[in-house]
Design a protein around this motif. Sequence first.
Motif, short mmCIF file in Angstrom:
data_model
loop_
_atom_site.label_atom_id
_atom_site.label_comp_id
_atom_site.label_asym_id
_atom_site.label_seq_id
_atom_site.Cartn_x
_atom_site.Cartn_y
_atom_site.Cartn_z
N ALA A 95 36.53 59.16 36.04
CA ALA A 95 36.33 58.62 37.39
C ALA A 95 37.01 59.48 38.45
CB ALA A 95 36.88 57.18 37.46
N ARG A 96 38.11 60.10 38.09
CA ARG A 96 38.86 60.92 39.06
C ARG A 96 38.32 62.33 39.21
NH1 ARG A 96 45.00 59.17 37.44
NH2 ARG A 96 44.89 57.09 38.34
N VAL A 97 37.95 62.97 38.08
CA VAL A 97 37.61 64.41 38.16
C VAL A 97 36.24 64.78 37.61
CG1 VAL A 97 40.04 65.11 38.19
CG2 VAL A 97 38.82 65.02 36.00
N GLY A 98 35.55 63.83 36.97
CA GLY A 98 34.19 64.11 36.51
C GLY A 98 34.08 64.61 35.08
N CYS A 99 35.16 64.51 34.32
CA CYS A 99 35.10 64.81 32.89
C CYS A 99 36.07 63.85 32.18
CB CYS A 99 35.44 66.27 32.59
SG CYS A 99 37.08 66.79 33.11
N HIS A 100 35.86 63.65 30.89
CA HIS A 100 36.63 62.65 30.15
C HIS A 100 37.99 63.14 29.65
CE1 HIS A 100 32.90 60.33 30.18
NE2 HIS A 100 33.69 59.29 29.97
N GLY A 101 38.38 64.32 30.06
CA GLY A 101 39.68 64.84 29.70
C GLY A 101 39.82 66.25 30.22
N VAL A 102 41.03 66.62 30.61
CA VAL A 102 41.26 67.97 31.12
C VAL A 102 41.97 68.83 30.08
CG1 VAL A 102 42.43 69.36 32.89
CG2 VAL A 102 41.21 67.28 33.54
N ALA A 103 43.14 68.43 29.62
CA ALA A 103 43.93 69.28 28.72
C ALA A 103 43.17 69.60 27.43
CB ALA A 103 45.27 68.62 28.42
N GLU A 104 42.69 68.57 26.74
CA GLU A 104 41.97 68.81 25.50
C GLU A 104 40.69 69.60 25.74
OE1 GLU A 104 43.43 64.90 22.93
OE2 GLU A 104 41.36 64.96 23.65
N SER A 105 39.92 69.18 26.74
CA SER A 105 38.64 69.84 27.03
C SER A 105 38.82 71.31 27.39
CB SER A 105 37.92 69.14 28.18
OG SER A 105 37.57 67.83 27.83
N ALA A 106 39.81 71.60 28.22
CA ALA A 106 40.03 72.98 28.65
C ALA A 106 40.44 73.87 27.49
CB ALA A 106 41.06 73.03 29.78
N ALA A 107 41.32 73.37 26.64
CA ALA A 107 41.74 74.15 25.48
C ALA A 107 40.55 74.46 24.57
CB ALA A 107 42.83 73.41 24.71
N LEU A 108 39.72 73.45 24.32
CA LEU A 108 38.53 73.65 23.49
C LEU A 108 37.54 74.60 24.15
CD1 LEU A 108 38.05 69.95 22.35
CD2 LEU A 108 38.66 71.87 20.85
N ALA A 109 37.30 74.42 25.43
CA ALA A 109 36.32 75.25 26.15
C ALA A 109 36.73 76.72 26.16
CB ALA A 109 36.14 74.75 27.58
N ALA A 110 38.02 76.98 26.27
CA ALA A 110 38.50 78.36 26.32
C ALA A 110 38.19 79.11 25.03
CB ALA A 110 39.99 78.40 26.61
N ILE A 111 38.24 78.41 23.91
CA ILE A 111 37.96 79.05 22.63
C ILE A 111 36.47 79.04 22.34
CG2 ILE A 111 38.33 78.92 20.13
CD1 ILE A 111 41.18 77.95 20.78
N GLY A 112 35.82 77.93 22.60
CA GLY A 112 34.38 77.84 22.35
C GLY A 112 34.05 76.98 21.15
N ALA A 113 32.88 77.18 20.61
CA ALA A 113 32.34 76.32 19.55
C ALA A 113 33.20 76.29 18.30
CB ALA A 113 30.92 76.75 19.20
N ASP A 114 33.96 77.34 18.04
CA ASP A 114 34.79 77.40 16.83
C ASP A 114 36.14 76.72 16.99
OD1 ASP A 114 32.75 78.84 15.70
OD2 ASP A 114 33.73 80.77 15.96
N ALA A 115 36.39 76.12 18.15
CA ALA A 115 37.71 75.54 18.43
C ALA A 115 37.91 74.22 17.69
CB ALA A 115 37.87 75.30 19.93
N GLU A 116 39.18 73.96 17.39
CA GLU A 116 39.58 72.64 16.90
C GLU A 116 40.91 72.30 17.54
OE1 GLU A 116 39.79 73.11 12.66
OE2 GLU A 116 41.80 73.95 12.73
N LEU A 117 41.10 71.02 17.83
CA LEU A 117 42.37 70.58 18.40
C LEU A 117 43.43 70.53 17.31
CD1 LEU A 117 41.26 67.69 20.77
CD2 LEU A 117 42.28 69.89 21.45
N VAL A 118 44.57 71.15 17.59
CA VAL A 118 45.70 71.04 16.66
C VAL A 118 46.75 70.10 17.22
CG1 VAL A 118 45.34 73.26 15.56
CG2 VAL A 118 46.79 73.14 17.56
#
Length: 139
Positions: A95-118
Amino acid sequence: MSDISFDRAKQHVLGLGCERGTSPAQVLALAIAALQAAGIRESELAAVASIDSRGQEAAILAVAAHFAVPAVFFDALRLEQETPRLKNPSAIVFARVGCHGVAESAALAAIGADAELVLGKIKSAHATAAIARIGLQKA
């Protein structure tokens, strides 16, 4: 990894989100806590990532400078594409920024399709942090 230009020999990206004007000291303390919680050395960090609306945020830029890594930023539409892979999606953040998460999403997006959250999102009073890496099955 994505086509972002950073040291691909390093396997981890720190995703950060923060309220405007959050102190660099608070965000840096959270970043250090995130690395410690995930058992990741500073030398393994390739980049700091966030939403483009924080592209000039002093706290995020200070964290990138502290770790001597680039800061990379993504628009909300790109971050929203990561929603299915988030551990902690938030309707409030959407509701505030237009995506469902910033920290997790940005970390994943920076790496791409092969990313996984640790490390899923952790919080301080005014900031969030998460860490992603190249998926072990792809590395």
